[in-house]
Structure formats: C-alpha cells, structure tokens
Write a protein that holds these residues in place. Structure first.
Motif, PDB file in Angstrom:
ATOM      1  N   TYR A  66      -6.499   4.823  -0.588  1.00 20.73           N
ATOM      2  CA  TYR A  66      -5.641   5.980  -0.329  1.00 20.73           C
ATOM      3  C   TYR A  66      -6.513   7.100   0.239  1.00 20.73           C
ATOM      4  N   ASP A 235       0.050  11.110   2.654  1.00 22.62           N
ATOM      5  CA  ASP A 235      -0.817  10.073   2.101  1.00 22.62           C
ATOM      6  C   ASP A 235      -1.007   9.000   3.164  1.00 22.62           C
ATOM      7  N   VAL A 237      -2.486   5.226   3.630  1.00 27.87           N
ATOM      8  CA  VAL A 237      -2.870   4.056   2.833  1.00 27.87           C
ATOM      9  C   VAL A 237      -3.387   2.976   3.771  1.00 27.87           C
TER      10      VAL A 237
END
Length: 415
Positions: A66, A235, A237
C-alpha cells in the motif's frame, strides 16, 4: 495375551474404584476441569479472534504493498509531525506508477467515503462508497452473485455504474430479488446497478468495510462526484506476482519510480510510505501470543491444584486398598499390574476432568457474541486431552509406584 488380559483387569479395577467413590471422584476432577476450561477456552477465543482478523486483513489483499502518505503504526514512536509535511499520494502518482512499473501483477487506485445515504424512492440506507480502478478484483476478491463486474471501458470512461452489496440491494429493492439494471441515487445523482456482491454477513473486524454495505464505483466517477479536487489523497495498491517472494524487489521498484516522479535527490528522504498488511498480521500475532501465555499461566495454576488433588486422592486410595494389594500380589499379580491399576485410575480422573472442561468450552461456542463466531477446533480438543493425560500420569505415578513396590505379606497384615 496374559499382558493384555492383566492390563484390561487393571482398567476394570480402576474404573470400579472411581465408581465406588463418586463424591471423591467429582471433587478430585474439579481442579483439572477448571484448568482445562481456562486454557482451552482462552485458546479457542484467541483462535476465533485471530481467524476473524486474518479474514478481515485478507479483504485488503495479500502479497500487496500500500503506497500512502501515512505509515501504519505498530509500536514505537510515531513521528506524525514529519509525516504531516509529506505530500499526499494522488491519482497522478498512480498513473505514473502504473505506466512504468514492470514487476507488478496489478496496480490499483482507490478511495473511500462513508456515511452517505443511498436512495431508491422512499427506501434508503447509509453506505460506504469506494472508488476503484479495474484491477481492484485482483487484490481483493469481489464475489459478484448477480450481474457482473466492471469492464475496462466503464472504468476508463468514468461511467455512472455501480456494484453494490447485498444489504444495499435488499434495503433499496425489498420486493425485487434481482435489481440488476435498476438505478438508485447518491446525493441526487443516478447510478445504474451492474452487479450485486454475494452476501458475506457481519464480521468482528471489517477493516476494508463490510462488502454487504458497500457501493463500488469507477474511480473517475467517484472522484468527479465526491472529491473536491482530483489531487485528493488516494490509496495506491501494488500487487506482486505469485513467483515473487518477499516483495523486496517490487518495493524497491515502487520507491525508485515514485522518487523520480517527485524529483527527490539521492540524499533526500523518501516522502511517502510503503505499508504491508503482513505487518499488521505480525502485530496481531504478537498480541495474541501474550493473551495465549496469560491463558497458560491462569490455567496452569488450576491444573496444578487439580494435579495435587488427584495425587492426594491416589495416596488415600492406595492406603485404603493396601490389604487388597497384598492379596493380589500373593495370588501372583505382577508389579506392573498393580502400578497400572492406580496409574489408570489417576489418568481416568484427569481425563474425565479434561473432557468436562472441553465440554464447557464447547457449550461456550453456542453463546452469541455478536459477530464473533467461537469455534472449538480439533487441535484444541487434542491439546486438552493431552494435557489432561500428562497431568494424570504425573499425579498418579508416585502413588502407583508405591503400591507396586509393597511387600505382599506386610500389605496383607495391614488394616
């Protein structure tokens, strides 16, 4: 055959001795019962909690990194004043990384917004909105029960389509078992349902949000409708390939690409965080290790008391049956036969206490504890029985040896 016959006779004698002293037997096994209940109860609850947390952590992906502004804190000093000054991770960071990375199976951007009401006519409920890119289903399983997942074209064009949770479908369309193709509103904007996720049910820890109460939208659709600006924090990922081990090379590649994007010099510190879900798993395992140790300590005291109680009862039993021991030995009973009688009696006492303790833990699993499901595993059952057996052997070995070594003449003369 003689050995097995004598062993069977020893078992029968031990069982008869226990049956003839029901009250004493019951009082003797209480300590072991409480001890096994404490140990196996703690183990069962810890295993159930850990399983729930690990399942929740699986929702945020396995073998993934992440990329975020803020690092996850698991002990130690958290230098928030330094992280506060770092720039946000943005959609442009995601595009730059996705276009250049070579060692990843998938790169995903996502963002969340909670507490928004989704509506269809007079029906409504609060939901968690999540904007995602196309490869989101590679890092977190999206089980679509009705309809389908997004197409790349829907994601890239930012169309007003959604994959919704089962609870949302039931709340907005109570009389329609298949609302795929229907529309609903969020803040006055219409979205068409293209898929409904399989019902998961409540769990104790929904780290990534309960899928049953979640609305998945294409990220550009989400950003256009619910973000004040495209530069909002997101975010990112990054999922490694199955053949990669440890994600060390992938992490180095991510750091190198984003450092170049932000124009950082070799002497400058990296101003973003690479977070790993397994770090949370290790922190959780450490916490549960402490709880498990506490369970052993608490249960050990009870088992110790129970063991001494069984040993005391066995000494009394040997004293009461001294005359019978002398008669048996004078009739040719071997030392091991006498030893087995009392050793089996001690083991029976301890095993019965352990079984009762395990049975109490089993009944505990039927007590409703919200969304936590208590499951008594075969491993914990075997552990309880093994500990009970060991305690029985240790508590009965000295009285049994004493009985086996008696002189038959002296034993017969005793009263």
């Amino acid at each position: 055959m003689m050995f097995f016959r004598q062993t069977y006779e020893s078992l029968r004698f031990a069982w008869q001795a226990l049956r003839s002293n029901i009250l004493r037997t019951t009082l003797s096994l209480l300590g072991v019962t409480v001890g096994i209940f404490a140990i196996i109860g703690v183990f069962t609850i810890v295993d159930s909690l850990e399983r729930s947390i690990r399942n929740s952590l699986a929702e945020i992906g396995t073998d993934v990194l992440y990329v975020q502004k803020w690092p996850w804190g698991f002990g130690g000093e958290y230098q928030w004043w330094k992280y506060f000054q770092w720039p946000e991770t943005t959609y442009s960071d995601y595009k730059f990384l996705a276009e250049r990375i070579e060692g990843a199976e998938a790169v995903v951007v996502m963002d969340f917004m909670g507490g928004l009401s989704v509506k269809n006519g007079n029906n409504s409920m609060d939901a968690l909105l999540q904007g995602i890119s196309y490869d989101y289903n590679k890092i977190s399983e999206v089980e679509v029960e009705k309809g389908r997942y997004f197409t790349p074209q829907e994601i890239d064009a930012g169309r007003s389509v959604a994959v919704i949770g089962a609870d949302i479908a039931e709340a907005l369309f109570p009389n329609n078992p298949d609302p795929v193709g229907k529309s609903f509103k969020i803040k006055g904007l219409n979205y068409v349902i293209i898929g409904i996720q399989k019902k998961k049910g409540k769990s104790l820890f929904d780290i990534a949000g309960n899928p049953d109460e979640k609305v998945l939208l294409p990220y550009l659709t989400f950003a256009k409708s619910f973000q004040s600006r495209i530069g909002n924090s997101v975010d990112i990922v990054v999922k490694g390939r199955p053949e990669d081990e440890g994600l060390i090379e992938l992490e180095s590649e991510v750091i190198g690409i984003l450092r170049s994007k932000r124009g950082l010099k070799p002497t400058q510190e990296t101003n973003f965080s690479i977070n790993r879900p397994e770090a949370a798993t290790k922190a959780v395992s450490g916490l549960f290790g402490v709880i498990t140790m506490a369970g052993w300590v608490i249960g050990s005291f009870s088992i110790l008391v129970g063991g001494f109680g069984i040993a005391n009862i066995m000494f009394v039993s040997v004293k009461e049956r001294t005359n019978l021991i002398g008669i048996q030995k004078s009739l040719g009973a071997k030392n091991y036969v006498i030893l087995f009688q009392f050793l089996f009696e001690a083991m029976f006492l301890s095993l019965i206490g352990g079984l009762v303790g395990i049975l109490l833990v089993y009944f505990l699993s039927f007590i409703p504890l919200g969304s936590l499901e208590i499951v008594l595993s075969p491993k914990n059952i075997m552990l309880g029985l093994s500990v009970s057996s060991i305690i029985g052997v240790l508590a009965g070995i000295i009285p049994a040896f004493g009985a086996a070594r008696m002189d038959p003449v002296e034993a017969i003369r005793s009263k």
